[in-house]
Design a protein around this motif. Structure first.
Motif, short mmCIF file in Angstrom:
data_model
loop_
_atom_site.label_atom_id
_atom_site.label_comp_id
_atom_site.label_asym_id
_atom_site.label_seq_id
_atom_site.Cartn_x
_atom_site.Cartn_y
_atom_site.Cartn_z
N ALA A 1 0.88 -1.08 -0.23
CA ALA A 1 0.12 0.31 0.63
C ALA A 1 0.95 1.48 -0.59
O ALA A 1 0.46 2.50 -0.58
N ALA A 2 2.11 0.86 0.81
CA ALA A 2 2.96 2.30 0.47
C ALA A 2 3.26 2.35 -0.85
O ALA A 2 3.87 3.80 -1.22
N LEU A 3 3.78 1.34 -1.37
CA LEU A 3 4.17 1.62 -3.35
C LEU A 3 2.75 2.36 -3.52
O LEU A 3 3.20 3.37 -4.92
N VAL A 4 2.14 1.83 -3.41
CA VAL A 4 1.00 1.74 -3.81
C VAL A 4 0.61 3.81 -3.98
O VAL A 4 -0.20 4.36 -5.16
N VAL A 5 0.47 4.21 -2.96
CA VAL A 5 0.58 5.59 -2.58
C VAL A 5 1.57 7.03 -2.95
O VAL A 5 0.72 7.66 -3.95
N VAL A 6 2.37 6.25 -3.23
CA VAL A 6 3.69 6.89 -3.66
C VAL A 6 3.25 6.78 -5.13
O VAL A 6 3.31 7.96 -6.17
N LEU A 7 3.51 5.59 -5.98
CA LEU A 7 2.59 5.56 -7.61
C LEU A 7 1.27 6.65 -8.14
O LEU A 7 0.92 7.33 -8.86
N ALA A 8 0.64 6.11 -6.83
CA ALA A 8 -1.08 6.72 -7.01
C ALA A 8 -0.67 8.60 -7.23
O ALA A 8 -0.75 9.70 -7.82
N HIS A 9 0.18 8.82 -5.98
CA HIS A 9 0.24 9.96 -6.05
C HIS A 9 0.97 10.76 -7.19
O HIS A 9 0.96 11.95 -8.16
N SER A 10 1.72 10.15 -7.74
CA SER A 10 3.00 10.60 -9.06
C SER A 10 1.84 10.69 -10.08
O SER A 10 1.99 11.46 -10.70
N ILE A 11 1.16 9.51 -10.49
CA ILE A 11 0.19 9.31 -11.36
C ILE A 11 -0.41 10.44 -11.16
O ILE A 11 -1.11 11.08 -11.89
N THR A 12 -1.01 10.86 -10.26
CA THR A 12 -2.48 11.75 -10.31
C THR A 12 -2.00 13.05 -10.70
O THR A 12 -2.76 13.93 -11.98
N LEU A 13 -0.68 13.58 -9.87
CA LEU A 13 0.38 14.59 -10.55
C LEU A 13 0.63 14.87 -11.99
O LEU A 13 0.28 15.62 -13.01
N PHE A 14 1.08 13.08 -13.04
CA PHE A 14 1.02 13.73 -13.65
C PHE A 14 -0.19 12.97 -15.08
O PHE A 14 0.06 13.95 -15.86
N LEU A 15 -1.61 12.84 -14.64
CA LEU A 15 -2.86 12.85 -15.10
C LEU A 15 -2.80 14.13 -15.73
O LEU A 15 -3.25 14.21 -16.70
N PHE A 16 -3.01 15.19 -14.31
CA PHE A 16 -4.00 16.17 -13.68
C PHE A 16 -2.99 17.27 -14.60
O PHE A 16 -4.00 18.35 -14.10
#
Lengths: 525, 214
Positions: free
Chosen positions: A248-263
């Motif tokens: 989940a820790a990894l998912v949080v970091v990935l999701a944070h980067s993806i959100t910044l990248f996509l939006f």
């Protein structure tokens, strides 16, 4: 000596930024004990400094947000207020957005200096509080489900999974730290670039520019913040909100980067639009809010029982409080600096609506009979002009901001000496440089006159229609124009100077260009 | 895609080596009991020595894994569970070794009527051990699939219980001296204890697997 003092507040803000924002990139890794704090701090510091020095080079052309503050003592005070607010939040272990603290402090300065605040910047902060966590939560839930499926299919050994997660957390943290350094260095030391005390150094045949040394110093300040004080907020992010598994820790970091990248990525928007594909809406995002949103997303996916809602409430309160406290602190500190230490924390900027301005605005489709009633009277600050415009016209907020921008008085002198020294060939196109040479020696009392003259010489200085495809190009152009305006600004023009009789576009006596801070374009445009 | 570095690879080999030792210990235990029941004491003593060596090997590997996990701060989320698993699994081979050594020390006289019962009891306990080792291996790769193996451990433990119960009833219903009957019961209990230990570890493993599930 005074500059060193002023620089210290930028470095203090860098320190508090490091202490708070490192949690966004390494909080979950440290909180889940996958990466030791010392390892995280070391990797984070090295990559922050690298990001600041290598990719922060673009920041040499921008003053960062503090560029909106048109006097160095004011920038010092605003940075101090933002730094103090972030430090306070860090003491309370709350991850907050340093940018929002800076914006809040600038609004405090706007109020103090009677300068109009672009209400859109406030709106974007509020949007970020809501939209960013929601988007990040959705992305985190999706990433978690996908990653879970992949793991169930591949069935990695527990130790293999551990090695993969650890390596990914370190890699993601390193990239995040690099971006943290690259994106924030302008806010930390950008405003001091024009008065940079460092000279170019040659080490082993490698030239290190003064700006790079200044950025390295700013990066170092952020790194010291990471090492000395970031563990508290890291613990909040890593384990205070929800008990996170390493995955989940990894998912949080990935999701944070993806959100910044996509939006938030204009590059992605351009890529998709140029291929006729649908684009993601660009929304204001913040790292801290994306990380918290991602954690909540995982918590909700697991039923929501594990979420510590008390901690979430404190964090949300911290988000709302940050710009408010920064604004009030800035206002009070500005008062103290101006009245106790006798330093001018802002420079007066005057505004006048005249026939040329009305004609220019009409060309942009902004007309109102009330504008003629306000003609030829100089206002000593944008706040007064805004008040008159609200009273005397039926213009909307966006139009009023345009009128204020076009009415600003000043003196911009395209100094042949500066032009002869040459503009950055890596940044400006040959056509753009030729156009600046063409207008060399001219002076302007309206900023837009300078822009118009450049646009007449070459289409490379003309903005393209505002479409998704043209957004990057237009933003880049705007950045270059602001850089030129800052470089050629002699001084903001008060009423007497306005009566100097300088006619637009006329040759002016050669004057030494002042330091490149004086435009309050961010706040009034 | 192999993501193991050398050190992690070594750790994985050590865990596998530990589980191999326990599984082999289960087989040696069964062979030892059968050799004793067949009266082949030389073969029996060889098995006693073998299980002793395997138990030492399992001990050493368990300690090495523990040290490695702590020194390199690996699997923080499951470190306690893995160490608990190794520790309790180690007690199974301990129990099997102790049971076999008791045969060696006390040399119980087992009448022909009861030999098949003791043999079947040793089989069931050994099977419970094998299934437990399989479950432990599955825990590291596929915790979702662990239930099948845990079910088998439970099955063999029940079987061992039933065999032991029947054996003890049959012993106490027979014509032997009471002291002899109690002596035999003691051995039945010790063999049965191996499967009980396997069941205890399986119960813990079921919890660990839930914690590992995504």
């Amino acid at each position: 000596m005074e500059l060193v003092l002023f620089l210290s507040s930028g470095l203090f803000m860098g320190w508090s930024l490091g202490a708070n924002d490192a949690a966004n990139v390494f909080g979950t890794a440290v909180g889940t004990r996958m990466v030791k704090f010392r390892t995280a701090a070391l990797v984070c510091s090295v990559f922050i400094i690298l990001g600041a020095v290598v990719s922060g080079a673009g920041a040499a052309h921008t003053l960062g947000r503090l560029g909106a503050v048109n006097a160095l003592p004011g920038a010092f005070t605003v940075a101090m207020a933002a730094g103090l607010t972030t430090f306070w939040m860090t003491r309370l272990r709350i991850p907050v957005s340093t940018s929002q603290a800076v914006v809040g402090a600038i609004i405090g300065w706007n109020l103090y200096a009677d300068t109009v605040t672009d209400t859109r910047s406030l709106g974007s902060i509020v949007t970020t509080w809501v939209a960013c966590p929601l988007l990040a939560a959705g992305v985190a839930a999706a990433v978690y489900v996908l990653l879970k499926r992949a793991i169930l299919r591949r069935k990695p050994h527990l130790l293999e999974m551990d090695a993969f997660t650890r390596l990914s957390l370190l890699a993601a943290g390193a990239f995040g730290s690099y971006s943290l350094g690259a994106n924030n260095i302008a806010n930390v030391v950008g405003v001091f670039v024009p008065d940079n005390p460092f000279r170019e150094l040659h080490v082993l045949g490698l030239a290190i520019t003064g700006a790079q040394q200044l950025f390295a110093l700013g990066g170092l300040a952020i790194a010291v913040g990471v090492f000395t004080y970031s563990e508290r907020v890291m613990k909040t992010v890593g384990s205070g909100l929800l008990h996170l598994s390493p995955l989940a820790a990894l998912v949080v970091v990935l999701a944070h980067s993806i959100t910044l990248f996509l939006f938030a990525s204009e590059g992605l928007e351009h890529f998709l639009a140029s291929r006729g594909l649908p684009t993601f809406p660009l929304v204001p995002v913040s790292s801290s809010q994306a990380v918290v949103g991602a954690i909540i997303g995982i918590g909700l996916l697991k039923g929501g029982k594990g979420i510590r809602y008390g901690a979430l409430g404190e964090i949300s309160l911290g988000w709302v409080t940050t710009p408010l406290v920064a604004g009030v602190t800035a206002f009070v500190l500005l008062f103290v600096v101006e009245n106790v230490f006798d330093r001018h924390v802002y420079r007066d900027v005057s505004y006048r609506v005249d026939a040329a301005v009305i004609e220019k605005l009409a060309g942009e489709g902004i007309t109102d009979p009330g504008l003629h009633q306000l003609r030829d009277r100089t206002r000593v600050n944008s706040e007064r002009l805004q008040r008159d415009l609200k009273r005397g016209t039926k213009l909307g907020t966006r139009e009023i901001l345009a009128v204020i921008d076009r009415s600003q008085l000043g003196l911009w002198h395209v100094d042949p000496a500066v032009v002869a020294r040459g503009l950055d060939r890596d940044w400006f196109t040959p056509g753009q440089i030729a156009a600046v040479r063409e207008i060399s020696g001219r002076s302007y009392e309206r900023r837009w006159r300078l822009r118009d003259d450049l646009a007449v010489v070459t289409s490379e200085w003309r903005p393209l229609p505002a479409t998704k495809l043209n957004r990057i190009r237009n933003n880049e152009l705007e950045l270059k124009l602001e850089f030129l305006e800052q470089t050629f600004l002699v001084r903001p023009l008060d009423e007497e100077a306005g009566e100097d009789g300088l006619s637009d576009g006329a040759e002016a006596t050669q004057r030494a260009p002042a330091a490149a801070h004086g435009s309050n374009s961010t706040s009034s445009r | 895609m192999p993501l193991f570095n050398k050190s992690t690879q070594l750790l994985s080999l050590q865990i596998d080596g530990f589980l191999d030792a326990v599984a082999e210990g289960g087989l040696v235990f069964r062979e030892g009991v059968q050799a004793y029941l067949a009266g082949d004491l030389d073969r029996f003593e060889v098995r006693c020595k073998a299980i002793n060596d395997l138990e030492h090997k399992a001990d050493d590997l368990s300690k090495a894994v523990e040290t490695h996990l702590y020194r390199h701060s690996l699997i923080p989320e499951h470190r306690g569970d893995v160490l608990g698993l190794l520790e309790t699994t180690d007690t199974i081979i301990d129990t099997a070794k102790t049971s076999l050594f008791q045969f060696s020390v006390e040399k119980p006289a087992i009448p022909g009527d009861y030999r098949e019962g003791f043999s079947r009891l040793a089989d069931a306990s050994s099977e419970a051990m094998q299934s437990l080792v399989l479950a432990a291996r599955t825990f590291f790769r596929d915790p979702e699939a662990i239930k099948d193996h845990l079910f088998k451990v439970g099955h063999y433990e029940h079987e061992a219980d039933a065999i032991s119960d029947a054996l003890k009833r049959s012993i106490f219903a027979g014509e032997l001296e009471l002291a002899h009957k109690i002596h035999l019961r003691y051995f039945a209990l010790n063999i049965e204890k191996v499967s009980d230990k396997a069941k205890e570890v399986a119960d813990r493993l079921a919890i660990y697997a839930i914690k590992r599930s995504l």
